[in-house]
Design a protein around this motif. Structure first.
Motif, short mmCIF file in Angstrom:
data_model
loop_
_atom_site.label_atom_id
_atom_site.label_comp_id
_atom_site.label_asym_id
_atom_site.label_seq_id
_atom_site.Cartn_x
_atom_site.Cartn_y
_atom_site.Cartn_z
N VAL A 96 0.83 -1.21 0.00
CA VAL A 96 0.00 0.00 0.00
C VAL A 96 0.87 1.26 0.00
O VAL A 96 0.60 2.21 -0.75
N GLY A 97 1.90 1.27 0.85
CA GLY A 97 2.75 2.46 0.93
C GLY A 97 3.43 2.78 -0.39
O GLY A 97 3.42 3.93 -0.84
N PHE A 98 3.99 1.77 -1.03
CA PHE A 98 4.65 1.98 -2.32
C PHE A 98 3.63 2.41 -3.37
O PHE A 98 3.91 3.29 -4.19
N ALA A 99 2.43 1.80 -3.34
CA ALA A 99 1.40 2.14 -4.32
C ALA A 99 0.98 3.60 -4.19
O ALA A 99 0.75 4.28 -5.19
N THR A 157 -2.30 -4.11 -9.72
CA THR A 157 -1.47 -4.70 -10.78
C THR A 157 0.02 -4.61 -10.50
O THR A 157 0.81 -5.31 -11.12
N GLY A 158 0.42 -3.69 -9.60
CA GLY A 158 1.84 -3.49 -9.37
C GLY A 158 2.52 -2.68 -10.45
O GLY A 158 3.74 -2.54 -10.45
N GLU A 202 -7.80 6.53 -8.82
CA GLU A 202 -7.67 5.65 -9.98
C GLU A 202 -6.22 5.19 -10.15
O GLU A 202 -5.95 4.00 -10.34
N TYR A 203 -5.28 6.13 -10.07
CA TYR A 203 -3.88 5.77 -10.22
C TYR A 203 -3.44 4.82 -9.11
O TYR A 203 -2.70 3.86 -9.35
N PHE A 204 -3.89 5.10 -7.88
CA PHE A 204 -3.52 4.25 -6.74
C PHE A 204 -4.09 2.85 -6.88
O PHE A 204 -3.37 1.86 -6.66
N LEU A 205 -5.37 2.74 -7.22
CA LEU A 205 -6.00 1.43 -7.30
C LEU A 205 -5.31 0.55 -8.34
O LEU A 205 -5.07 -0.64 -8.11
N HIS A 206 -5.00 1.12 -9.50
CA HIS A 206 -4.32 0.35 -10.54
C HIS A 206 -2.94 -0.08 -10.08
O HIS A 206 -2.53 -1.24 -10.28
N GLN A 207 -2.21 0.83 -9.45
CA GLN A 207 -0.87 0.51 -8.96
C GLN A 207 -0.93 -0.58 -7.90
O GLN A 207 -0.11 -1.52 -7.89
N LEU A 208 -1.91 -0.51 -7.02
CA LEU A 208 -2.03 -1.47 -5.93
C LEU A 208 -2.36 -2.86 -6.45
O LEU A 208 -1.76 -3.86 -6.04
#
Length: 490
Positions: free
Chosen positions: A268-271, A343-344, A335-341
């Motif tokens: 979560v922190g990195f995302a 899919t990585g 949106e950016y956070f959810l995708h990053q979280l």
């Protein structure tokens, strides 16, 4: 009397010339959008298209949706949309290529029409050709600034998952802001279409429902702060419809398999940090986009020239503009956070297009509201030769004509089209030749030449992706991608 008649005649002539120049101002975005729509004639299906196409041909639309819902994704509406070309080809007994191009053209027109309607609702007091400039300029600004015209207009999976929900989102946001700013109430019809549209949009991806609920909640808060009638029931109906749509997506059994394929534990922190920095980078690029800058100049100019509503409240309009910016930043960061979280990886271009639609529309709302607040000061600043700014003065549409034309020509999409113009027809000819080759070799192992011409506007992945889906659609035993013949023609 003769002097008065001469003055009236001169004024009438000036207004007629101004109308002609407004028509000229429409020409830039009209030509740009027409070129973009016609480029869909060169569009060709890619890997993901064929995975749904072959199942549609063999099992039908309903069974295909059920198979993907249980095995990969809960995005119901996009799963249906992506099958349209295969369904047309199956019904008509024709190749999938013309069906795919026709579907892309239909959705390109829908994109322009939906964007134009948002402008009509936003400026009810603007009429005639200046309104047409706004209706054409808004979709042209979005298309000019997009990180990927391919995903916005020419690849059906990219279009289906993000363009319709993007349009629904801005229409609902615009309706909420319009009602608050003009002290109006939602009509039964507006509530009904917003609920239906919100439900369908929420089934397109995993984050749109969150956007819509946030917009509805912000609308209720703003009405409370400004002492307006809340219309709690109408807001709840719209939000509930979006939540139901989200539950359909979230409950799909295929989500677990889809998440497992991208793998990795959630950090979560990195995302949060990675997605936020990536969003800021994308936002900076967008704010420097020629088409967006020119579009906001058009918005400010027209908003300054028209008269304000009778119930104008500068303080309320300032707070509305600030609230829209806060809502915009929160929605895009989510949106950016959810995708990053999940899919990585950073947010893909096709999903950035939905954020782009929201950003450009939100900035349009803010520019219009603030231009209305500071109208007297802007009119003094924009006065030319002592003459106040007016829609009846031909100098303004002439200036806007030049600004719009130059901005679209040098926009991201405009520049890409200039570079790739000579490759569009050869690419389509190769796609048509490949279609004929595969259709003529059922139950065979087929050597398939890769594309020599690969315009990024029209293609992102060649035959090397999902060859099994392509082979199943054409009833081939197996496809073997090979290097294209080197005949020196390129």
């Amino acid at each position: 009397m003769s002097i008065k008649f001469a003055e009236n005649a001169e004024l009438s002539t000036e207004q007629s010339f101004a109308k002609s120049t407004w028509l000229l101002a429409c020409l830039g975005p009209l030509v740009f959008l027409t070129v973009l729509i016609l480029l869909a004639l060169y569009g060709a299906p890619e890997h993901d298209d064929f995975c749904l196409a072959y199942q549609n041909v063999r099992y039908g639309a309903a069974q295909t949706v059920l198979a993907f819902y249980t095995g990969l994704s809960g995005r119901m509406v996009p799963l249906l949309i992506i099958q349209i070309p295969a369904a047309i080809a199956k019904t008509t007994g024709s190749s999938i290529l013309p069906a795919y191009a026709a579907t892309l053209i239909a959705f390109a027109i829908l994109f322009v029409a939906g964007s134009a309607f948002a402008m009509v609702r936003m400026w009810p007091n603007v009429r005639g050709l200046p309104l047409l400039v706004l209706m054409l300029g808004f979709p042209a600004a979005i298309a000019g600034a997009t990180p990927s015209a391919h995903d916005l207009l020419y690849w059906l999976p990219g279009v289906a998952c993000y363009v319709p929900p993007g349009l629904v989102t801005i229409l609902i946001l615009g309706e909420c802001v319009y009602a608050i700013d003009r002290e109006r109430q939602f009509s039964i019809q507006a509530t009904a279409w917003a609920a239906v549209g919100g439900f369908l949009a929420a089934t397109c991806n995993e984050f749109t429902a969150v956007w819509l609920v946030a917009i509805v909640a912000a609308s209720l808060l703003a009405r409370h702060v400004f002492g307006q009638k809340l219309q709690m029931g109408d807001h709840v109906v719209i939000a509930a419809a979006a939540v139901v749509g989200w539950l359909i997506v979230a409950a799909a059994p295929g989500n677990a398999q889809r998440i497992a394929t991208v793998g990795g534990s959630w950090d979560v922190g990195f995302a949060i940090t990675e997605s936020f920095m990536f969003f800021l980078t994308d936002l900076r690029i967008l704010l420097l986009s020629p088409s967006l800058i020119a579009w906001l100049v058009v918005v400010v100019t027209i908003s300054t020239a028209i008269s304000g509503p009778q119930n104008q409240n500068p303080s309320r309009e300032k707070w509305l503009a600030a609230g829209i910016v806060a809502l915009l930043l929160g929605a895009c960061c989510f949106e950016y956070f959810l995708h990053q979280l999940i899919t990585g990886a950073r947010l893909v271009d096709r999903a950035q297009n939905q954020a782009l639609i929201l950003i450009v529309f939100s900035l349009t709302l803010c520019a219009s509201l603030l231009a209305s607040v500071y109208r007297p000061q802007l009119r003094r600043k924009l006065a030319l030769g002592g003459a106040p700014i007016s829609l009846d003065k031909q100098v303004w549409p002439l200036l806007l004509t030049a600004i719009i034309a130059v901005s679209l020509y040098f926009s991201t999409t405009g520049s890409r089209i200039h570079r790739e113009m000579a490759t569009f027809k050869p690419f389509w000819q190769e796609a048509a030749a490949r279609d004929r080759l595969l259709a003529s070799r059922p139950d065979q192992v087929v050597d398939v030449p890769k594309h020599r011409w690969k315009p990024s506007t029209l293609i992102s992945a060649d035959i090397t992706s999902n060859t099994g889906c392509v082979a199943q659609y054409y009833h081939n035993k197996e496809l073997l991608p090979v290097e294209p013949p080197s005949d020196g023609s390129r």
